[in-house]
Design a protein around this motif. Structure first.
Motif, PDB file in Angstrom:
ATOM      1  N   ASP A 181       0.831  -1.204   0.000  1.00 38.15           N
ATOM      2  CA  ASP A 181       0.000   0.000   0.000  1.00 38.15           C
ATOM      3  C   ASP A 181       0.870   1.260   0.000  1.00 38.15           C
ATOM      4  O   ASP A 181       0.625   2.226   0.754  1.00 38.15           O
ATOM      5  CB  ASP A 181      -0.950   0.007   1.203  1.00 38.15           C
ATOM      6  N   ASP A 182       1.912   1.227  -0.844  1.00 39.80           N
ATOM      7  CA  ASP A 182       2.820   2.366  -1.056  1.00 39.80           C
ATOM      8  C   ASP A 182       3.679   2.699   0.165  1.00 39.80           C
ATOM      9  O   ASP A 182       4.336   3.753   0.202  1.00 39.80           O
ATOM     10  CB  ASP A 182       2.046   3.619  -1.501  1.00 39.80           C
ATOM     11  N   ILE A 183       3.699   1.849   1.172  1.00 38.42           N
ATOM     12  CA  ILE A 183       4.556   2.039   2.342  1.00 38.42           C
ATOM     13  C   ILE A 183       5.682   1.007   2.286  1.00 38.42           C
ATOM     14  O   ILE A 183       5.420  -0.196   2.122  1.00 38.42           O
ATOM     15  CB  ILE A 183       3.758   1.893   3.650  1.00 38.42           C
ATOM     16  N   HIS A 184       6.923   1.459   2.428  1.00 38.79           N
ATOM     17  CA  HIS A 184       8.063   0.545   2.322  1.00 38.79           C
ATOM     18  C   HIS A 184       8.001  -0.528   3.401  1.00 38.79           C
ATOM     19  O   HIS A 184       7.826  -0.231   4.587  1.00 38.79           O
ATOM     20  CB  HIS A 184       9.376   1.317   2.436  1.00 38.79           C
ATOM     21  N   PHE A 185       8.134  -1.787   2.980  1.00 37.20           N
ATOM     22  CA  PHE A 185       8.086  -2.922   3.908  1.00 37.20           C
ATOM     23  C   PHE A 185       9.470  -3.516   4.135  1.00 37.20           C
ATOM     24  O   PHE A 185       9.891  -3.724   5.267  1.00 37.20           O
ATOM     25  CB  PHE A 185       7.125  -3.977   3.376  1.00 37.20           C
ATOM     26  N   GLU A 186      10.201  -3.791   3.038  1.00 35.43           N
ATOM     27  CA  GLU A 186      11.533  -4.376   3.156  1.00 35.43           C
ATOM     28  C   GLU A 186      12.300  -4.161   1.861  1.00 35.43           C
ATOM     29  O   GLU A 186      11.705  -3.827   0.823  1.00 35.43           O
ATOM     30  CB  GLU A 186      11.451  -5.885   3.458  1.00 35.43           C
ATOM     31  N   THR A 187      13.602  -4.353   1.934  1.00 32.02           N
ATOM     32  CA  THR A 187      14.435  -4.390   0.726  1.00 32.02           C
ATOM     33  C   THR A 187      14.915  -5.815   0.546  1.00 32.02           C
ATOM     34  O   THR A 187      15.622  -6.352   1.420  1.00 32.02           O
ATOM     35  CB  THR A 187      15.633  -3.424   0.833  1.00 32.02           C
ATOM     36  N   PHE A 188      14.516  -6.415  -0.544  1.00 30.75           N
ATOM     37  CA  PHE A 188      14.820  -7.827  -0.798  1.00 30.75           C
ATOM     38  C   PHE A 188      16.059  -7.936  -1.673  1.00 30.75           C
ATOM     39  O   PHE A 188      16.226  -7.196  -2.653  1.00 30.75           O
ATOM     40  CB  PHE A 188      13.642  -8.495  -1.511  1.00 30.75           C
ATOM     41  N   ARG A 189      16.923  -8.883  -1.327  1.00 29.87           N
ATOM     42  CA  ARG A 189      18.022  -9.259  -2.207  1.00 29.87           C
ATOM     43  C   ARG A 189      18.097 -10.769  -2.244  1.00 29.87           C
ATOM     44  O   ARG A 189      18.121 -11.435  -1.203  1.00 29.87           O
ATOM     45  CB  ARG A 189      19.351  -8.695  -1.720  1.00 29.87           C
ATOM     46  N   GLY A 190      18.108 -11.332  -3.440  1.00 27.59           N
ATOM     47  CA  GLY A 190      18.151 -12.784  -3.596  1.00 27.59           C
ATOM     48  C   GLY A 190      17.874 -13.163  -5.029  1.00 27.59           C
ATOM     49  O   GLY A 190      18.091 -12.375  -5.956  1.00 27.59           O
ATOM     50  N   ASP A 191      17.397 -14.398  -5.225  1.00 28.95           N
ATOM     51  CA  ASP A 191      17.132 -14.876  -6.586  1.00 28.95           C
ATOM     52  C   ASP A 191      15.859 -14.266  -7.176  1.00 28.95           C
ATOM     53  O   ASP A 191      15.747 -14.123  -8.389  1.00 28.95           O
ATOM     54  CB  ASP A 191      17.007 -16.403  -6.596  1.00 28.95           C
ATOM     55  N   GLY A 192      14.874 -13.939  -6.341  1.00 26.84           N
ATOM     56  CA  GLY A 192      13.647 -13.354  -6.876  1.00 26.84           C
ATOM     57  C   GLY A 192      12.484 -13.519  -5.915  1.00 26.84           C
ATOM     58  O   GLY A 192      12.636 -13.994  -4.787  1.00 26.84           O
ATOM     59  N   VAL A 213       1.099  -5.196  -8.028  1.00 31.17           N
ATOM     60  CA  VAL A 213       0.235  -6.382  -8.067  1.00 31.17           C
ATOM     61  C   VAL A 213      -0.977  -6.157  -7.166  1.00 31.17           C
ATOM     62  O   VAL A 213      -0.831  -5.748  -6.011  1.00 31.17           O
ATOM     63  CB  VAL A 213       0.992  -7.642  -7.615  1.00 31.17           C
ATOM     64  N   THR A 214      -2.152  -6.413  -7.707  1.00 28.00           N
ATOM     65  CA  THR A 214      -3.401  -6.334  -6.939  1.00 28.00           C
ATOM     66  C   THR A 214      -4.257  -7.544  -7.286  1.00 28.00           C
ATOM     67  O   THR A 214      -4.043  -8.191  -8.320  1.00 28.00           O
ATOM     68  CB  THR A 214      -4.191  -5.049  -7.271  1.00 28.00           C
ATOM     69  N   LEU A 215      -5.207  -7.831  -6.430  1.00 27.17           N
ATOM     70  CA  LEU A 215      -6.163  -8.885  -6.745  1.00 27.17           C
ATOM     71  C   LEU A 215      -7.213  -8.300  -7.674  1.00 27.17           C
ATOM     72  O   LEU A 215      -7.843  -7.281  -7.356  1.00 27.17           O
ATOM     73  CB  LEU A 215      -6.811  -9.432  -5.479  1.00 27.17           C
ATOM     74  N   LYS A 253      -2.296  -3.478  -2.112  1.00 30.42           N
ATOM     75  CA  LYS A 253      -1.481  -3.332  -3.325  1.00 30.42           C
ATOM     76  C   LYS A 253      -0.030  -3.612  -2.971  1.00 30.42           C
ATOM     77  O   LYS A 253       0.507  -3.044  -2.010  1.00 30.42           O
ATOM     78  CB  LYS A 253      -1.604  -1.923  -3.913  1.00 30.42           C
ATOM     79  N   LEU A 254       0.589  -4.494  -3.727  1.00 28.66           N
ATOM     80  CA  LEU A 254       1.997  -4.820  -3.557  1.00 28.66           C
ATOM     81  C   LEU A 254       2.784  -4.173  -4.689  1.00 28.66           C
ATOM     82  O   LEU A 254       2.413  -4.308  -5.855  1.00 28.66           O
ATOM     83  CB  LEU A 254       2.202  -6.336  -3.580  1.00 28.66           C
ATOM     84  N   THR A 255       3.861  -3.471  -4.359  1.00 31.64           N
ATOM     85  CA  THR A 255       4.714  -2.876  -5.388  1.00 31.64           C
ATOM     86  C   THR A 255       6.138  -3.370  -5.198  1.00 31.64           C
ATOM     87  O   THR A 255       6.688  -3.323  -4.078  1.00 31.64           O
ATOM     88  CB  THR A 255       4.692  -1.341  -5.316  1.00 31.64           C
ATOM     89  N   LEU A 256       6.732  -3.872  -6.273  1.00 32.83           N
ATOM     90  CA  LEU A 256       8.119  -4.313  -6.286  1.00 32.83           C
ATOM     91  C   LEU A 256       8.903  -3.333  -7.149  1.00 32.83           C
ATOM     92  O   LEU A 256       8.653  -3.223  -8.353  1.00 32.83           O
ATOM     93  CB  LEU A 256       8.230  -5.733  -6.857  1.00 32.83           C
ATOM     94  N   SER A 257       9.817  -2.615  -6.522  1.00 29.81           N
ATOM     95  CA  SER A 257      10.623  -1.623  -7.235  1.00 29.81           C
ATOM     96  C   SER A 257      12.015  -2.190  -7.460  1.00 29.81           C
ATOM     97  O   SER A 257      12.759  -2.434  -6.502  1.00 29.81           O
ATOM     98  CB  SER A 257      10.691  -0.319  -6.424  1.00 29.81           C
ATOM     99  N   VAL A 258      12.365  -2.425  -8.720  1.00 29.16           N
ATOM    100  CA  VAL A 258      13.637  -3.065  -9.067  1.00 29.16           C
ATOM    101  C   VAL A 258      14.742  -2.021  -9.059  1.00 29.16           C
ATOM    102  O   VAL A 258      14.654  -1.001  -9.752  1.00 29.16           O
ATOM    103  CB  VAL A 258      13.551  -3.733 -10.450  1.00 29.16           C
ATOM    104  N   GLN A 259      15.776  -2.251  -8.255  1.00 21.82           N
ATOM    105  CA  GLN A 259      16.909  -1.329  -8.238  1.00 21.82           C
ATOM    106  C   GLN A 259      17.710  -1.483  -9.525  1.00 21.82           C
ATOM    107  O   GLN A 259      18.061  -2.592  -9.919  1.00 21.82           O
ATOM    108  CB  GLN A 259      17.782  -1.589  -7.007  1.00 21.82           C
ATOM    109  N   GLN A 260      17.975  -0.369 -10.172  1.00 28.74           N
ATOM    110  CA  GLN A 260      18.636  -0.375 -11.471  1.00 28.74           C
ATOM    111  C   GLN A 260      20.151  -0.521 -11.286  1.00 28.74           C
ATOM    112  O   GLN A 260      20.916   0.444 -11.316  1.00 28.74           O
ATOM    113  CB  GLN A 260      18.315   0.920 -12.211  1.00 28.74           C
ATOM    114  N   ASP A 261      20.591  -1.763 -11.094  1.00 34.33           N
ATOM    115  CA  ASP A 261      22.011  -2.023 -10.819  1.00 34.33           C
ATOM    116  C   ASP A 261      22.547  -3.118 -11.733  1.00 34.33           C
ATOM    117  O   ASP A 261      23.429  -3.877 -11.353  1.00 34.33           O
ATOM    118  CB  ASP A 261      22.191  -2.415  -9.347  1.00 34.33           C
TER     119      ASP A 261
END
Length: 266
Positions: free
Chosen positions: A142-153, A240-242, A208-216
């Protein structure tokens, strides 16, 4: 349901199947159904094969909201989306035409890429790196930062998609009557710099889930939509939404989703 008379069959051609389909067509026509060659003219869409064929049938026909979908497996195949087998096709036709048919409704998620292009998914959307390095994504709920993920996907699965790719990565199996979607990690890295929840989590239908890909260097990740993969240029974010779309399927009596989960996995 007696007005549902036009059937479109979706399948991948092979000679052995063609011979069986001729008998299937004759059986359908003898029960008063019409075989159509254009899915837009059908009000029943039937896939021949397992769950993969069912997913393709739904995708290739545009996630139709005004028709019924059903799946028929062949010998040796199983499917959580498929209630019928080539050996009991007559039962399927009679169920549609004469009996008090039960309709199952499967939820669908909507994925929007870069705020421009939208895709529906019946199973899941997955995001993975195309290069031999981990991918970094900021995760927002819902547009609030939850975590920063690093891994395979990451995998975002519907309730019915929870038994596929999601389950193989230790995600939970979810009852398809629950309107929600699930997020599951793929080989997350947890250290002093990156910290994730470390388990799958489930979001309600209004989230609403938003995945923001870091441009690296991972600007072109592989996006999996059900059982199709796309390499889309310059992915910045995925929302992503239902969806309010559902896929309606024919349900045999005394054959619940959990009956089929039991037959498939236990």
């Amino acid at each position: 349901m007696t007005d549902r008379k036009n059937i479109f069959f979706y399948y991948l051609s092979d000679q052995g199947l063609e011979d069986k389909l001729n008998a299937l067509y004759q059986l359908a026509e003898s029960n008063g159904f019409t075989i159509v060659n254009d899915f837009e003219h059908a009000n029943i869409i039937v896939s021949i094969g397992g769950d993969g064929a069912f997913l393709q049938a739904v995708r290739k026909t545009g996630f139709r909201q005004d028709c019924l979908y059903t799946g028929i497996t062949r010998s040796g195949e199983s499917g959580l989306y498929c209630d019928f087998n080539m050996d009991n096709v007559d039962e399927m036709l009679k169920t549609i035409q004469y009996e008090e048919m039960e309709v199952r409704r499967f939820p669908v998620i909507n994925a929007e890429l870069n705020g421009e292009t939208s895709f529906y998914c019946l199973n899941e959307i997955s995001v993975r790196s195309t290069i031999i390095k981990s991918i970094v994504m900021d995760v927002f709920i819902d547009d609030i930062h939850f975590e920063t993920f690093r891994g395979d996907g990451l995998i975002v699965a519907t309730p019915t998609g929870s038994t596929g790719y999601n389950k193989s990565t230790n995600g939970a199996v979810i009852d398809p009557k629950i309107p929600c979607f699930q997020v599951t990690e793929l080989a997350s890295i947890n250290n002093n710099r990156y910290r994730t929840l470390g388990s799958s989590f489930v979001l309600n239908s209004d989230r609403k889930l938003t995945l923001s890909v870091q441009q690296d260097g991972n600007d072109y990740p592989i996006i999996g939509l059900d059982n199709e993969a796309y390499s889309i240029r310059n992915i910045r974010d995925i929302s992503v939404t239902l969806s309010d779309h559902v896929i309606k399927t024919v349900k045999l009596k005394n054959n619940s989703y959990w009956d089929r989960v039991k037959r498939t996995f236990l």
